[in-house]
Design a protein around this motif. Structure first.
Motif, PDB file in Angstrom:
ATOM      1  N   SER A 124       0.836  -1.104   0.044  1.00 49.34           N
ATOM      2  CA  SER A 124       0.193   0.033   0.056  1.00 49.34           C
ATOM      3  C   SER A 124       0.880   1.129   0.048  1.00 49.34           C
ATOM      4  O   SER A 124       1.924   1.252   0.637  1.00 49.34           O
ATOM      5  CB  SER A 124      -0.973  -0.048   1.114  1.00 49.34           C
ATOM      6  N   CYS A 125       0.213   2.428  -0.611  1.00 44.84           N
ATOM      7  CA  CYS A 125       1.046   3.450  -0.682  1.00 44.84           C
ATOM      8  C   CYS A 125       0.062   4.689  -0.220  1.00 44.84           C
ATOM      9  O   CYS A 125      -0.941   4.870  -0.852  1.00 44.84           O
ATOM     10  CB  CYS A 125       1.616   3.858  -2.088  1.00 44.84           C
ATOM     11  N   ALA A 126       0.285   5.356   0.992  1.00 39.30           N
ATOM     12  CA  ALA A 126      -0.626   6.290   1.327  1.00 39.30           C
ATOM     13  C   ALA A 126      -0.045   7.747   0.776  1.00 39.30           C
ATOM     14  O   ALA A 126       1.132   8.074   1.024  1.00 39.30           O
ATOM     15  CB  ALA A 126      -0.584   6.601   2.784  1.00 39.30           C
ATOM     16  N   ALA A 127      -0.720   8.449   0.266  1.00 41.05           N
ATOM     17  CA  ALA A 127      -0.392   9.810  -0.360  1.00 41.05           C
ATOM     18  C   ALA A 127      -0.842  10.875   0.388  1.00 41.05           C
ATOM     19  O   ALA A 127      -2.052  10.914   0.978  1.00 41.05           O
ATOM     20  CB  ALA A 127      -0.720  10.035  -1.782  1.00 41.05           C
ATOM     21  N   SER A 128      -0.039  11.874   0.632  1.00 39.71           N
ATOM     22  CA  SER A 128      -0.538  13.369   1.267  1.00 39.71           C
ATOM     23  C   SER A 128       0.048  14.479   0.805  1.00 39.71           C
ATOM     24  O   SER A 128       0.875  14.415  -0.152  1.00 39.71           O
ATOM     25  CB  SER A 128      -0.174  13.279   2.895  1.00 39.71           C
ATOM     26  N   GLY A 129      -0.605  15.603   1.118  1.00 42.08           N
ATOM     27  CA  GLY A 129      -0.301  16.756   0.339  1.00 42.08           C
ATOM     28  C   GLY A 129      -1.106  17.266  -0.829  1.00 42.08           C
ATOM     29  O   GLY A 129      -2.147  17.170  -0.549  1.00 42.08           O
ATOM     30  N   ASP A 130      -0.587  18.026  -1.841  1.00 39.72           N
ATOM     31  CA  ASP A 130      -1.535  18.290  -3.059  1.00 39.72           C
ATOM     32  C   ASP A 130      -1.795  17.209  -3.860  1.00 39.72           C
ATOM     33  O   ASP A 130      -1.279  16.927  -4.953  1.00 39.72           O
ATOM     34  CB  ASP A 130      -0.550  19.224  -3.904  1.00 39.72           C
ATOM     35  N   ILE A 131      -2.747  16.483  -3.358  1.00 43.74           N
ATOM     36  CA  ILE A 131      -3.184  15.308  -4.031  1.00 43.74           C
ATOM     37  C   ILE A 131      -3.887  15.633  -5.305  1.00 43.74           C
ATOM     38  O   ILE A 131      -3.646  14.523  -6.337  1.00 43.74           O
ATOM     39  CB  ILE A 131      -4.417  14.271  -3.025  1.00 43.74           C
ATOM     40  N   SER A 132      -4.416  16.464  -5.501  1.00 43.41           N
ATOM     41  CA  SER A 132      -5.063  16.971  -6.825  1.00 43.41           C
ATOM     42  C   SER A 132      -4.170  17.134  -7.764  1.00 43.41           C
ATOM     43  O   SER A 132      -4.694  17.196  -9.105  1.00 43.41           O
ATOM     44  CB  SER A 132      -6.169  18.105  -6.360  1.00 43.41           C
ATOM     45  N   SER A 133      -2.881  17.333  -7.691  1.00 47.32           N
ATOM     46  CA  SER A 133      -1.971  17.686  -8.806  1.00 47.32           C
ATOM     47  C   SER A 133      -1.284  16.286  -9.319  1.00 47.32           C
ATOM     48  O   SER A 133      -0.560  16.523 -10.182  1.00 47.32           O
ATOM     49  CB  SER A 133      -0.857  18.513  -7.984  1.00 47.32           C
ATOM     50  N   ILE A 134      -1.804  14.971  -8.652  1.00 44.78           N
ATOM     51  CA  ILE A 134      -1.221  13.955  -9.078  1.00 44.78           C
ATOM     52  C   ILE A 134      -1.634  13.492 -10.602  1.00 44.78           C
ATOM     53  O   ILE A 134      -2.829  13.646 -10.685  1.00 44.78           O
ATOM     54  CB  ILE A 134      -1.339  12.675  -8.054  1.00 44.78           C
ATOM     55  N   ASN A 135      -0.485  13.131 -11.482  1.00 43.71           N
ATOM     56  CA  ASN A 135      -1.080  12.856 -12.646  1.00 43.71           C
ATOM     57  C   ASN A 135      -0.857  11.375 -12.812  1.00 43.71           C
ATOM     58  O   ASN A 135      -1.946  10.585 -13.505  1.00 43.71           O
ATOM     59  CB  ASN A 135      -0.132  13.535 -13.755  1.00 43.71           C
ATOM     60  N   THR A 136       0.051  10.618 -12.256  1.00 46.45           N
ATOM     61  CA  THR A 136       0.212   9.071 -12.405  1.00 46.45           C
ATOM     62  C   THR A 136       0.742   8.718 -11.233  1.00 46.45           C
ATOM     63  O   THR A 136       1.787   9.268 -10.616  1.00 46.45           O
ATOM     64  CB  THR A 136       1.320   8.924 -13.686  1.00 46.45           C
ATOM     65  N   MET A 137       0.736   7.492 -10.766  1.00 41.95           N
ATOM     66  CA  MET A 137       1.284   6.952  -9.658  1.00 41.95           C
ATOM     67  C   MET A 137       1.755   5.620 -10.051  1.00 41.95           C
ATOM     68  O   MET A 137       1.249   4.897 -10.969  1.00 41.95           O
ATOM     69  CB  MET A 137       0.266   6.507  -8.417  1.00 41.95           C
ATOM     70  N   GLY A 138       2.862   5.099  -9.594  1.00 41.71           N
ATOM     71  CA  GLY A 138       3.553   3.751  -9.963  1.00 41.71           C
ATOM     72  C   GLY A 138       4.109   3.171  -8.765  1.00 41.71           C
ATOM     73  O   GLY A 138       4.572   3.764  -7.838  1.00 41.71           O
ATOM     74  N   TRP A 139       4.589   1.919  -9.219  1.00 40.44           N
ATOM     75  CA  TRP A 139       5.425   1.111  -8.281  1.00 40.44           C
ATOM     76  C   TRP A 139       6.660   0.798  -9.079  1.00 40.44           C
ATOM     77  O   TRP A 139       6.484   0.296 -10.053  1.00 40.44           O
ATOM     78  CB  TRP A 139       4.732  -0.257  -7.832  1.00 40.44           C
ATOM     79  N   TRP A 140       7.714   1.069  -8.224  1.00 43.71           N
ATOM     80  CA  TRP A 140       9.269   0.695  -8.962  1.00 43.71           C
ATOM     81  C   TRP A 140       9.826  -0.288  -7.813  1.00 43.71           C
ATOM     82  O   TRP A 140       9.360  -0.438  -6.966  1.00 43.71           O
ATOM     83  CB  TRP A 140       9.872   1.795  -8.996  1.00 43.71           C
ATOM     84  N   ARG A 141      10.697  -1.202  -8.554  1.00 44.58           N
ATOM     85  CA  ARG A 141      11.419  -2.040  -7.615  1.00 44.58           C
ATOM     86  C   ARG A 141      12.974  -1.827  -8.075  1.00 44.58           C
ATOM     87  O   ARG A 141      13.365  -1.765  -9.204  1.00 44.58           O
ATOM     88  CB  ARG A 141      10.878  -3.441  -7.604  1.00 44.58           C
ATOM     89  N   GLN A 142      13.646  -2.144  -6.963  1.00 45.66           N
ATOM     90  CA  GLN A 142      15.361  -2.274  -7.285  1.00 45.66           C
ATOM     91  C   GLN A 142      15.865  -3.638  -6.613  1.00 45.66           C
ATOM     92  O   GLN A 142      15.658  -3.486  -5.266  1.00 45.66           O
ATOM     93  CB  GLN A 142      15.709  -1.090  -6.693  1.00 45.66           C
TER      94      GLN A 142
END
Length: 119
Positions: A21-39
């Motif tokens: 899970s990923c919880a977002a906070s701050g200027d949520i309305s400005s988000i265009n894309t969210m993603g999961w990366w791994r290394q």
């Protein structure tokens, strides 16, 4: 700006499942894309899955049919359901958000969560 906090990593045997899970906070309305990366150790960070504000999703070939990305606008969160896990899925997983700022684009990363799949 946007702040991200991941949770849900851990250890699982091959064939098992985990949900990140990923919880977002701050200027949520400005988000265009969210993603999961791994290394993984000794490897470059790679995109696992991404979802746009229109809910269009994309997956790396290596996880298609096994992983599912979802966004919950009401909870300002994103998840990654990982099924049929393989040892090669072992990595630190990072949540990422691309957001609009001042007619440009910004990027935020979470702190990462370890996923370990044993054979």
């Amino acid at each position: 700006h946007v702040q991200l906090v991941e949770s849900g990593g851990g250890w699982v045997q091959a064939g098992g499942s985990l949900r990140l899970s990923c919880a977002a906070s701050g200027d949520i309305s400005s988000i265009n894309t969210m993603g999961w990366w791994r290394q993984a150790p000794g490897k470059q960070r790679e995109l696992v899955a991404a979802i746009s504000s229109s809910k269009s999703s994309t997956y790396a070939d290596s996880v298609k049919g096994r992983f599912t990305i979802a966004a919950d606008d009401a909870k300002n969160s994103m998840s990654l359901q990982m099924n049929s896990l393989k040892p090669e899925d072992t990595a630190v997983y990072y949540c990422n958000a691309i957001f609009d700022i001042n007619l440009s684009r910004g990027s935020s990363w979470g702190q990462g969560t370890q996923v370990t799949v044993s054979s």
